[in-house]
Motif scaffolding. Structure first.
Motif, PDB file in Angstrom:
ATOM      1  N   CYS A   1      -7.243 -13.548  -7.725  1.00 29.46           N
ATOM      2  CA  CYS A   1      -7.469 -12.825  -6.311  1.00 29.46           C
ATOM      3  C   CYS A   1      -6.543 -11.580  -6.267  1.00 29.46           C
ATOM      4  N   VAL A   2      -6.819 -10.782  -5.509  1.00 25.29           N
ATOM      5  CA  VAL A   2      -6.060  -9.641  -4.851  1.00 25.29           C
ATOM      6  C   VAL A   2      -4.631 -10.244  -4.217  1.00 25.29           C
ATOM      7  N   GLU A   3      -3.428  -9.477  -4.378  1.00 33.10           N
ATOM      8  CA  GLU A   3      -2.132 -10.207  -3.675  1.00 33.10           C
ATOM      9  C   GLU A   3      -2.399 -10.026  -1.986  1.00 33.10           C
ATOM     10  N   PHE A   4      -1.550 -10.820  -1.616  1.00 33.68           N
ATOM     11  CA  PHE A   4      -1.771 -10.912   0.063  1.00 33.68           C
ATOM     12  C   PHE A   4      -1.854  -9.383   0.693  1.00 33.68           C
ATOM     13  N   PRO A   5      -0.853  -8.704   0.249  1.00 36.85           N
ATOM     14  CA  PRO A   5      -0.921  -7.365   1.272  1.00 36.85           C
ATOM     15  C   PRO A   5      -2.260  -6.649   0.796  1.00 36.85           C
ATOM     16  N   VAL A   6      -2.874  -6.542  -0.104  1.00 40.66           N
ATOM     17  CA  VAL A   6      -4.159  -5.987  -0.372  1.00 40.66           C
ATOM     18  C   VAL A   6      -5.338  -6.788   0.477  1.00 40.66           C
TER      19      VAL A   6
END
Length: 385
Positions: free
Chosen positions: A261-266
């Motif tokens: 999955c995309v990282e949290f900030p993204v």
């Protein structure tokens, strides 16, 4: 007029308690966490002032686990929505932090900040800096059309199997525009299953028999229903207001099919607001004589509506944060290209009114207001044809 001193105290307190909360969450794995807990307890006590009895780290952790921030410091938060944030839940960073607290981070320790070697950047870097870093990867070597393709991709594909995401990138004619990482363990059930949020499609958080999206406005909260052995578990919505439950997906820990999955900030700074931006674009695109452009000029603003026959344009910048005062501070420091700010409807008319008072040089609307304005202008243009 912005109360800069009070705003700074508020964001400092949010930042210190989130850093403390993160350090507490990883204290068993990270030897430096206890030093961070002590350091941030000192920052919190200094913000609360000498007129109150200083809290010990244990007392502060207990309060952060049981009460929202406004209970700890009512004079700092007053009616600001950031005061509703409860930092710790289940002994971990709460969904309140993921939804709203992370947008109010400020730098606390400019020099000698030991946390920067091991804490994630979103716990100590202002969100606009993290946004800027994420957007750089989307912009490098891209023209306007390529930028839109890259920007849309993580919004429409925030999680999945690594080989599938690679194939989707190939179909779009791009390399992966952001980093994809293994699905976090707090979003996996029994090491085997995960569920995408019906709204943002990012992995929902799992705690025991509870599953929910970390962005509370997506209203995705469920209980796990265990079925017969060998059958994937199913979800039951919390109540009849919750979106239809998604099916369980299998977690692949490694290999070409690894679940990523995309990282949290993204997710928080690109995917979550991007959903609303794309929704506006999709709603009105393809309805001549109206033209709609999303992220024109590589994100000079978010959406531009235009009707040439009426010599009418509306350029908007969508903002989705909890605190109107924190947003106003940010915009005062870095003015927007678009003079119309749009808030998601779930933020409410109270935030709209407060932000309008704080930023009189801008027009502040809700998404529903934009839809009404565009509908009216489109009808006007068609009558004139």
């Amino acid at each position: 007029m912005l109360d800069a001193v009070m705003s700074r105290r508020r964001t400092m307190l949010v930042s210190a308690t989130i850093r403390l909360g993160y350090a507490w969450m990883v204290r068993r794995e990270e030897s430096r966490a206890w030093r961070e807990v002590m350091s941030m307890t000192g920052v919190v006590n200094s913000i609360l002032g000498t007129g109150r009895e200083a809290l010990t780290p244990a007392e502060l952790v207990d309060q952060l686990s049981r009460h929202p921030l406004r209970r700890i410091a009512p004079e700092v938060f007053d009616d600001d929505p950031l005061g509703r944030v409860t930092v710790l839940e289940w002994g971990e960073i709460s969904d309140d932090v993921y939804s709203d607290g992370c947008s109010a981070i400020v730098s606390l320790l400019e020099k000698g900040d030991r946390g920067r070697g091991w804490m994630p950047t979103w716990t100590w870097l202002q969100h606009e800096i993290i946004e800027h870093e994420a957007f750089l990867g989307l912009k490098v070597g891209a023209n306007d059309a390529e930028y839109v393709i890259r920007r849309r991709f993580p919004i429409e594909h925030p999680a999945g199997e690594r080989e599938t995401i690679a194939a989707q990138c190939s179909d779009a004619g791009i390399l992966p525009p952001v980093r994809y990482v293994p699905i976090p363990p707090d979003r996996v059930h029994q090491g085997r299953y995960w569920w995408p949020c019906p709204a943002c499609r990012w992995p929902m958080r799992v705690n025991g028999a509870a599953v929910r999206c970390s962005y509370r406005a997506h209203n995705a909260e469920y209980a796990i229903r265990s079925l017969k052995d060998g059958q994937p578990p199913k979800l039951r919505p919390r109540d009849d207001t919750v979106r239809r439950q998604p099916a369980a997906k299998i977690v692949h820990p490694d290999g070409h099919r690894q679940t990523v999955c995309v990282e949290f900030p993204v997710w928080r700074y690109i995917v979550v607001p991007g959903i609303e931006e794309l929704k506006l674009h999709k709603k009105w695109d393809g309805k001549p004589p109206l033209t709609v452009h999303v992220w024109p000029h590589q994100d000079a603003y978010d959406v531009k509506f235009a009707i040439k026959e009426l010599d009418w344009t509306l350029a908007i910048d969508l903002k989705d944060v909890a605190s109107a005062s924190a947003l106003a501070d940010e915009i005062a420091k870095k003015p927007l290209a678009a003079k119309t700010i749009v808030l998601p409807d779930h933020r409410g008319i109270a935030q709209r009114a407060e932000l309008q008072d704080l930023l009189p040089d801008y027009t502040v609307l809700m998404v529903d207001d934009v839809n009404r304005i565009v509908k009216k202008k489109l009808a006007e243009a068609r009558r004139a044809q």
